[in-house]
Design a protein around this motif. Sequence first.
Motif, PDB file in Angstrom:
ATOM      1  N   ALA A   1      58.806   6.438   3.738  1.00  0.00           N
ATOM      2  CA  ALA A   1      59.559   5.170   3.721  1.00  0.00           C
ATOM      3  C   ALA A   1      58.758   4.143   2.924  1.00  0.00           C
ATOM      4  N   GLU A   2      58.182   4.632   1.822  1.00  0.00           N
ATOM      5  CA  GLU A   2      57.202   3.857   1.062  1.00  0.00           C
ATOM      6  C   GLU A   2      57.795   2.752   0.210  1.00  0.00           C
ATOM      7  N   SER A   3      59.109   2.813  -0.065  1.00  0.00           N
ATOM      8  CA  SER A   3      59.651   1.843  -1.029  1.00  0.00           C
ATOM      9  C   SER A   3      61.114   1.544  -0.737  1.00  0.00           C
ATOM     10  N   ASP A   4      61.622   0.470  -1.371  1.00  0.00           N
ATOM     11  CA  ASP A   4      63.046   0.123  -1.215  1.00  0.00           C
ATOM     12  C   ASP A   4      63.908   1.269  -1.724  1.00  0.00           C
ATOM     13  N   TRP A   5      63.419   1.902  -2.797  1.00  0.00           N
ATOM     14  CA  TRP A   5      64.164   3.036  -3.359  1.00  0.00           C
ATOM     15  C   TRP A   5      64.304   4.123  -2.305  1.00  0.00           C
ATOM     16  N   ARG A   6      63.227   4.445  -1.634  1.00  0.00           N
ATOM     17  CA  ARG A   6      63.235   5.538  -0.648  1.00  0.00           C
ATOM     18  C   ARG A   6      64.160   5.193   0.523  1.00  0.00           C
ATOM     19  N   MET A   7      64.161   3.918   0.934  1.00  0.00           N
ATOM     20  CA  MET A   7      65.034   3.511   2.052  1.00  0.00           C
ATOM     21  C   MET A   7      66.493   3.663   1.637  1.00  0.00           C
TER      22      MET A   7
ATOM     23  N   VAL B   1      65.811  17.567  -4.287  1.00  0.00           N
ATOM     24  CA  VAL B   1      66.469  16.320  -4.699  1.00  0.00           C
ATOM     25  C   VAL B   1      65.414  15.301  -5.120  1.00  0.00           C
ATOM     26  N   ASP B   2      65.764  14.497  -6.124  1.00  0.00           N
ATOM     27  CA  ASP B   2      64.929  13.398  -6.614  1.00  0.00           C
ATOM     28  C   ASP B   2      63.828  13.945  -7.537  1.00  0.00           C
ATOM     29  N   ARG B   3      62.607  14.079  -7.032  1.00  0.00           N
ATOM     30  CA  ARG B   3      61.524  14.553  -7.881  1.00  0.00           C
ATOM     31  C   ARG B   3      61.638  16.076  -8.052  1.00  0.00           C
ATOM     32  N   MET B   4      60.909  16.586  -9.031  1.00  0.00           N
ATOM     33  CA  MET B   4      61.003  18.008  -9.371  1.00  0.00           C
ATOM     34  C   MET B   4      59.827  18.764  -8.737  1.00  0.00           C
TER      35      MET B   4
ATOM     36  N   SER C   1      56.750  13.816  -9.921  1.00  0.00           N
ATOM     37  CA  SER C   1      57.367  13.869 -11.253  1.00  0.00           C
ATOM     38  C   SER C   1      57.807  12.488 -11.725  1.00  0.00           C
ATOM     39  N   ALA C   2      58.065  11.574 -10.775  1.00  0.00           N
ATOM     40  CA  ALA C   2      58.398  10.198 -11.197  1.00  0.00           C
ATOM     41  C   ALA C   2      57.188   9.582 -11.908  1.00  0.00           C
ATOM     42  N   GLN C   3      56.017   9.783 -11.354  1.00  0.00           N
ATOM     43  CA  GLN C   3      54.805   9.252 -12.010  1.00  0.00           C
ATOM     44  C   GLN C   3      54.515   9.992 -13.295  1.00  0.00           C
TER      45      GLN C   3
ATOM     46  N   GLY D   1      56.496  11.655 -15.387  1.00  0.00           N
ATOM     47  CA  GLY D   1      57.438  11.368 -16.478  1.00  0.00           C
ATOM     48  C   GLY D   1      57.296   9.967 -17.036  1.00  0.00           C
ATOM     49  N   ARG D   2      57.164   8.977 -16.139  1.00  0.00           N
ATOM     50  CA  ARG D   2      57.042   7.592 -16.611  1.00  0.00           C
ATOM     51  C   ARG D   2      55.718   7.375 -17.343  1.00  0.00           C
ATOM     52  N   THR D   3      54.674   8.051 -16.868  1.00  0.00           N
ATOM     53  CA  THR D   3      53.377   7.960 -17.551  1.00  0.00           C
ATOM     54  C   THR D   3      53.443   8.632 -18.926  1.00  0.00           C
TER      55      THR D   3
ATOM     56  N   ASP E   1      50.486   4.027  -5.549  1.00  0.00           N
ATOM     57  CA  ASP E   1      51.213   4.902  -4.600  1.00  0.00           C
ATOM     58  C   ASP E   1      52.660   4.482  -4.343  1.00  0.00           C
ATOM     59  N   PHE E   2      53.268   3.773  -5.260  1.00  0.00           N
ATOM     60  CA  PHE E   2      54.655   3.297  -5.133  1.00  0.00           C
ATOM     61  C   PHE E   2      54.815   2.272  -4.001  1.00  0.00           C
ATOM     62  N   THR E   3      53.699   1.754  -3.467  1.00  0.00           N
ATOM     63  CA  THR E   3      53.860   0.794  -2.359  1.00  0.00           C
ATOM     64  C   THR E   3      53.480  -0.624  -2.791  1.00  0.00           C
TER      65      THR E   3
ATOM     66  N   CYS F   1      54.770  -1.201 -14.441  1.00  0.00           N
ATOM     67  CA  CYS F   1      54.757  -0.788 -13.026  1.00  0.00           C
ATOM     68  C   CYS F   1      55.750   0.339 -12.807  1.00  0.00           C
ATOM     69  N   GLU F   2      55.317   1.426 -12.241  1.00  0.00           N
ATOM     70  CA  GLU F   2      56.197   2.587 -12.122  1.00  0.00           C
ATOM     71  C   GLU F   2      57.193   2.495 -10.958  1.00  0.00           C
ATOM     72  N   ASN F   3      57.221   1.395 -10.247  1.00  0.00           N
ATOM     73  CA  ASN F   3      58.370   1.106  -9.365  1.00  0.00           C
ATOM     74  C   ASN F   3      58.377  -0.353  -8.946  1.00  0.00           C
ATOM     75  N   ASP F   4      59.513  -0.783  -8.407  1.00  0.00           N
ATOM     76  CA  ASP F   4      59.692  -2.205  -8.054  1.00  0.00           C
ATOM     77  C   ASP F   4      58.696  -2.672  -7.004  1.00  0.00           C
TER      78      ASP F   4
ATOM     79  N   PHE G   1      60.486  -0.079 -12.639  1.00  0.00           N
ATOM     80  CA  PHE G   1      61.441   1.034 -12.521  1.00  0.00           C
ATOM     81  C   PHE G   1      62.076   1.009 -11.142  1.00  0.00           C
ATOM     82  N   ASP G   2      63.223   1.516 -11.005  1.00  0.00           N
ATOM     83  CA  ASP G   2      64.073   1.668  -9.825  1.00  0.00           C
ATOM     84  C   ASP G   2      65.316   0.801  -9.894  1.00  0.00           C
ATOM     85  N   ALA G   3      65.157  -0.481 -10.312  1.00  0.00           N
ATOM     86  CA  ALA G   3      66.300  -1.419 -10.337  1.00  0.00           C
ATOM     87  C   ALA G   3      66.945  -1.520  -8.945  1.00  0.00           C
TER      88      ALA G   3
HETATM   89  C1  GZL Z   1      61.969   8.239  -8.056  1.00  0.00           C
HETATM   90  C2  GZL Z   1      61.349   8.228  -6.690  1.00  0.00           C
HETATM   91  C3  GZL Z   1      60.256   7.224  -6.641  1.00  0.00           C
HETATM   92  C4  GZL Z   1      60.735   5.800  -6.874  1.00  0.00           C
HETATM   93  C5  GZL Z   1      59.827   5.064  -5.970  1.00  0.00           C
HETATM   94  O1  GZL Z   1      63.023   9.128  -8.090  1.00  0.00           O
HETATM   95  O2  GZL Z   1      60.810   9.496  -6.366  1.00  0.00           O
HETATM   96  O3  GZL Z   1      59.682   7.282  -5.357  1.00  0.00           O
HETATM   97  O4  GZL Z   1      60.656   5.388  -8.207  1.00  0.00           O
HETATM   98  C6  GZL Z   1      59.820   5.986  -4.762  1.00  0.00           C
HETATM   99  O5  GZL Z   1      60.241   3.778  -5.635  1.00  0.00           O
HETATM  100  O6  GZL Z   1      58.808   5.667  -3.895  1.00  0.00           O
END
Ligand code: GZL
Length: 338
Positions: A55-61, A133-136, A186-188, A190-192, A214-216, A239-242, A270-272
Amino acid sequence: MKKGFAISVCALVLVFALVFALYTERNRGGVDSSPPGEAEKTDDLIVIGFSQVGAESDWRMANTKSMRETFTEANGYRLILKDAQQKQANQIDAIRDFVSQKVDYIVLAPVTEEGWDEALKEAKDAGIPFIVVDRMIKVSDQGLYTCWVGSDFRKEGDIAVAWMEKNFASADEVVIAHLQGNLGSSAQIGRTEGLQAGVDRNVNWKVAVRDSGDFTQVKGKEVMARILKQYDKIDVLYCENDNMAFGAMEAMDEAGWPYGASADIAIISFDATRGGLEATLAGKINYNVECNPLHGPRVESLIRQLEKGETPSKLAYVDEEAFDAATITRQSVDAREY
Ligand code: GZL
């Protein structure tokens, strides 16, 4: 009297030990946030075992909310959701727990790409379809999972770098501070890779500092506060996430560093998410690349195909857009589902 007291104490200790054992077993693989009594299978519901990163980020929630809203009993499902608290070991335990419960489908949102072969072999041997789902994930045999749906993270990085190339075309030098997400996700990755490709193409770009938040939000603030003490010129904060961007903005506010569309430091995120787009609309974030978390309906569509005996595509990429502070509108923010 003494004997009676001793017996009572032993009985109490035994009760506590039993309760603790039951709690531990139920939450093997992370915190099981399904309502009590949800694990047993009833004939008419499709049982989904879902191992979520955390539950590390708004995206995850938003991602968890989408899964919960999709896999309801009213829709014909029983969802067993385990929050791994960002630990791969918990996800591996969760997969094994789902196998022992003989769920109908296992869905994994993997915290990192590597280290899944053994657990996925056990699920495959048990004949349970496995959806990522989501990351690879990186596995020795692509047959270990049924299919994947998620984002093209390298493309997200390329979109962000294209904005940088356009908006810094005349700069003599571009000094970049890079806040990465969970290393090995894979989110880190790919964006990197997208940023690194831009740095390789533009000799006047320099990554002054690269560190993981750590996306937090908390870690993002901590890392940025350290960067502000070490560097006196930053042109772009990538920044690799909001949530890390929110933390970095807190640190810059406290240090009195102006940032955003009308200042010297441009922020790319990233995330929007809703919060990320509000910050973009306010000009605090210059450019925000969408990473859509609403995977519930997408995973359900895959399950519906499998239920009909159809073979879904192995990989399904989600279409995503990006938002520029120079052109974003209140309407475009309000139109967003997350
Ligand atoms: C991306 C996802 C990432 C988000 C972060 O698909 O895995 O993990 O970009 C989340 O906000 O923590």
